[in-house]
Design a protein around this motif. Sequence first.
Motif, PDB file in Angstrom:
ATOM      1  N   ARG A 152       8.637  80.515  17.198  1.00  0.00           N
ATOM      2  CA  ARG A 152       9.446  80.218  18.379  1.00  0.00           C
ATOM      3  C   ARG A 152      10.135  78.859  18.293  1.00  0.00           C
ATOM      4  NH1 ARG A 152       8.098  83.010  23.056  1.00  0.00           N
ATOM      5  NH2 ARG A 152       8.410  81.121  24.317  1.00  0.00           N
ATOM      6  N   CYS A 153       9.572  77.953  17.495  1.00  0.00           N
ATOM      7  CA  CYS A 153      10.101  76.601  17.420  1.00  0.00           C
ATOM      8  C   CYS A 153      10.108  76.137  15.965  1.00  0.00           C
ATOM      9  CB  CYS A 153       9.259  75.659  18.287  1.00  0.00           C
ATOM     10  SG  CYS A 153       9.706  73.926  18.171  1.00  0.00           S
ATOM     11  N   LEU A 154      11.277  75.703  15.482  1.00  0.00           N
ATOM     12  CA  LEU A 154      11.404  75.208  14.110  1.00  0.00           C
ATOM     13  C   LEU A 154      12.172  73.893  14.137  1.00  0.00           C
ATOM     14  CD1 LEU A 154      11.118  75.520  11.029  1.00  0.00           C
ATOM     15  CD2 LEU A 154      13.288  76.772  11.066  1.00  0.00           C
ATOM     16  N   TRP A 155      11.531  72.835  13.598  1.00  0.00           N
ATOM     17  CA  TRP A 155      12.166  71.529  13.552  1.00  0.00           C
ATOM     18  C   TRP A 155      12.302  71.109  12.091  1.00  0.00           C
ATOM     19  CZ3 TRP A 155      11.258  67.535  17.942  1.00  0.00           C
ATOM     20  CH2 TRP A 155      11.443  68.166  19.179  1.00  0.00           C
ATOM     21  N   VAL A 156      13.551  70.942  11.660  1.00  0.00           N
ATOM     22  CA  VAL A 156      13.825  70.513  10.284  1.00  0.00           C
ATOM     23  C   VAL A 156      14.817  69.347  10.309  1.00  0.00           C
ATOM     24  CG1 VAL A 156      13.272  72.684   9.121  1.00  0.00           C
ATOM     25  CG2 VAL A 156      15.543  72.362  10.121  1.00  0.00           C
ATOM     26  N   MET A 194      21.848  84.918  17.055  1.00  0.00           N
ATOM     27  CA  MET A 194      20.542  84.369  17.433  1.00  0.00           C
ATOM     28  C   MET A 194      20.426  84.384  18.959  1.00  0.00           C
ATOM     29  SD  MET A 194      20.173  81.263  14.656  1.00  0.00           S
ATOM     30  CE  MET A 194      18.415  81.081  14.999  1.00  0.00           C
ATOM     31  N   GLU A 195      20.227  85.560  19.501  1.00  0.00           N
ATOM     32  CA  GLU A 195      20.257  85.755  20.952  1.00  0.00           C
ATOM     33  C   GLU A 195      19.068  85.138  21.672  1.00  0.00           C
ATOM     34  OE1 GLU A 195      20.595  89.914  21.540  1.00  0.00           O
ATOM     35  OE2 GLU A 195      22.695  90.019  20.846  1.00  0.00           O
ATOM     36  N   ALA A 196      17.977  84.903  20.968  1.00  0.00           N
ATOM     37  CA  ALA A 196      16.804  84.314  21.617  1.00  0.00           C
ATOM     38  C   ALA A 196      16.895  82.799  21.726  1.00  0.00           C
ATOM     39  CB  ALA A 196      15.532  84.695  20.851  1.00  0.00           C
ATOM     40  N   LEU A 197      17.852  82.191  21.039  1.00  0.00           N
ATOM     41  CA  LEU A 197      17.931  80.730  20.973  1.00  0.00           C
ATOM     42  C   LEU A 197      18.279  80.148  22.345  1.00  0.00           C
ATOM     43  CD1 LEU A 197      17.545  78.731  18.647  1.00  0.00           C
ATOM     44  CD2 LEU A 197      20.034  78.634  18.426  1.00  0.00           C
ATOM     45  N   ARG A 198      17.496  79.152  22.774  1.00  0.00           N
ATOM     46  CA  ARG A 198      17.710  78.467  24.056  1.00  0.00           C
ATOM     47  C   ARG A 198      18.025  76.987  23.885  1.00  0.00           C
ATOM     48  NH1 ARG A 198      18.089  82.935  24.849  1.00  0.00           N
ATOM     49  NH2 ARG A 198      17.104  84.280  26.393  1.00  0.00           N
ATOM     50  N   GLY A 199      17.497  76.349  22.855  1.00  0.00           N
ATOM     51  CA  GLY A 199      17.749  74.934  22.615  1.00  0.00           C
ATOM     52  C   GLY A 199      18.227  74.704  21.186  1.00  0.00           C
ATOM     53  N   LEU A 200      19.365  73.986  21.036  1.00  0.00           N
ATOM     54  CA  LEU A 200      19.933  73.732  19.716  1.00  0.00           C
ATOM     55  C   LEU A 200      20.312  72.253  19.615  1.00  0.00           C
ATOM     56  CD1 LEU A 200      20.938  74.790  16.999  1.00  0.00           C
ATOM     57  CD2 LEU A 200      23.109  75.383  18.103  1.00  0.00           C
ATOM     58  N   TRP A 201      19.679  71.564  18.668  1.00  0.00           N
ATOM     59  CA  TRP A 201      19.917  70.134  18.460  1.00  0.00           C
ATOM     60  C   TRP A 201      20.707  69.961  17.164  1.00  0.00           C
ATOM     61  CZ3 TRP A 201      15.793  72.106  20.920  1.00  0.00           C
ATOM     62  CH2 TRP A 201      15.386  71.492  22.111  1.00  0.00           C
ATOM     63  N   LEU A 202      21.928  69.411  17.275  1.00  0.00           N
ATOM     64  CA  LEU A 202      22.820  69.225  16.129  1.00  0.00           C
ATOM     65  C   LEU A 202      23.311  67.782  16.043  1.00  0.00           C
ATOM     66  CD1 LEU A 202      24.913  72.499  16.583  1.00  0.00           C
ATOM     67  CD2 LEU A 202      23.179  72.089  14.827  1.00  0.00           C
ATOM     68  N   TYR A 203      22.595  66.859  16.628  1.00  0.00           N
ATOM     69  CA  TYR A 203      23.025  65.461  16.618  1.00  0.00           C
ATOM     70  C   TYR A 203      22.958  64.901  15.191  1.00  0.00           C
ATOM     71  CZ  TYR A 203      17.983  64.611  16.441  1.00  0.00           C
ATOM     72  OH  TYR A 203      16.662  64.618  16.078  1.00  0.00           O
ATOM     73  N   GLN A 219      23.528  82.094  26.315  1.00  0.00           N
ATOM     74  CA  GLN A 219      22.122  81.964  26.667  1.00  0.00           C
ATOM     75  C   GLN A 219      21.600  80.545  26.435  1.00  0.00           C
ATOM     76  OE1 GLN A 219      23.226  83.302  23.945  1.00  0.00           O
ATOM     77  NE2 GLN A 219      22.024  82.582  22.200  1.00  0.00           N
ATOM     78  N   LEU A 220      22.410  79.657  25.821  1.00  0.00           N
ATOM     79  CA  LEU A 220      21.959  78.300  25.510  1.00  0.00           C
ATOM     80  C   LEU A 220      21.685  77.514  26.783  1.00  0.00           C
ATOM     81  CD1 LEU A 220      24.090  76.957  22.518  1.00  0.00           C
ATOM     82  CD2 LEU A 220      21.649  77.469  22.556  1.00  0.00           C
ATOM     83  N   GLU A 221      20.551  76.804  26.793  1.00  0.00           N
ATOM     84  CA  GLU A 221      20.191  75.934  27.911  1.00  0.00           C
ATOM     85  C   GLU A 221      20.303  74.457  27.538  1.00  0.00           C
ATOM     86  OE1 GLU A 221      16.298  77.057  29.150  1.00  0.00           O
ATOM     87  OE2 GLU A 221      16.856  79.143  29.549  1.00  0.00           O
TER      88      GLU A 221
END
Length: 415
Positions: A152-156, A194-203, A219-221
């Motif tokens: 559910r959560c992937l941080w790279v 990626m329809e389940a994606l709610r949070g996207l960090w691209l900084y 669907q992005l929050e």
Amino acid sequence: MGNSSRKEGEEDGGEEKEKEKGEDGDKEEQEVVKEKQEEEEAQDEELPLGVDELLASGDPVLDLSYYKFRRLPKQVLGLAHLEKLYLCGNRLRKLPDGISQLQGLRILALDFNKLDDVPLAVCQLANLTRLYLGSNRLMSLPPDIRNLQSLRCLWVESNYFQHFPKQLYDLPHLRSLQLGDNRLRTLPSDLWRMEALRGLWLYGNRFQEFPRVLLKMDQLEILDLDRNRISEIPSLLHLPALRLFSYDHNPVKGPPRVGEEVFIVGEGAEEALQVRERRKDAKERAQREAEEAAAAAAAAPVIIGILKKLRMSSSSLAAASDTAAANGTVPSAPPTEEEVGIQGNDGEEGEAERPNTALKEAELAYEEEGLEYEREELICEGECYVGYGGAELEYERAEMDYEYEGEELEQEEGA
């Protein structure tokens, strides 16, 4: 002579190549032997103070962060009860294959290590829901990452990704993706899959234009595009679920158009939020004033009804006075509750003090009009008083009827 010398040269070259191959093979064998020796040394290496107690505690959460481990202690591989394993801030370059035995793991944190690749053994932990791989040396993700179907959560973040890893499309439950501080310039046009994606960090990437595919991800929050090179941001009104948008440290002139519920961070965001707050307060104030005006308008007919009944009662009183004057009598004030009680309790004294029949009729007419006024007033004040007030009025009327009938009987007996 030339042919023989060429042949001899070819033979010598072949021997050199075979020799080089042999040397390469020897190097590989030496590296394998060296790795095995290092693993054996690591297994026999004395653990830092307090780690033995952590390993023997039986706790499903094991935190071995910042112990400067070069290799994972072998004792960890036997902890089948583990659910959360934190290995942040060590010097790990890889993980042993035996880590795949920890099938109960739901959270694995490998931030701030020296991983060049995601260990394939990690991709066999089918129950993982959170995987943290930030601040390593990763440039891509292995195809086997698709095996993490519960993720559910992937941080790279803080790695070296130049292209978006499309392997993530096959993770149906991935909601949070952290790709900040990498080297991305574009996003794939089919990212909306990626329809389940709610949070996207691209900084902290290298975007020069706003990725248009993001406008399709309704669907992005949470969307974070801080520290890029974006000079223009389109309207984000088409993202109804958006609640946080950050565009700080981009060469933009002002905030984009967003929904009323979106919190924004960036150039001109504070002023825009203040204007929105003032507009919201003004709208709420206008709504309150409208409700108060509607309540006042609804209360006006009740007051008019009371005044109308009061005028009707005054007219009835005047008519009763005229009737009494014509009959040669003067109407008296209505009896009080104490007088009524005295008349009910002391029958003889009540009969001696009774006026004549004409006067009593005028009084009854007056009291009936007054009772009607009181009943109407109680109805206007609320239904909760109707039953109680009506019962009391019926009681008083019954007493007055009883007195009137007694006078008639007395007159008939005298006749």
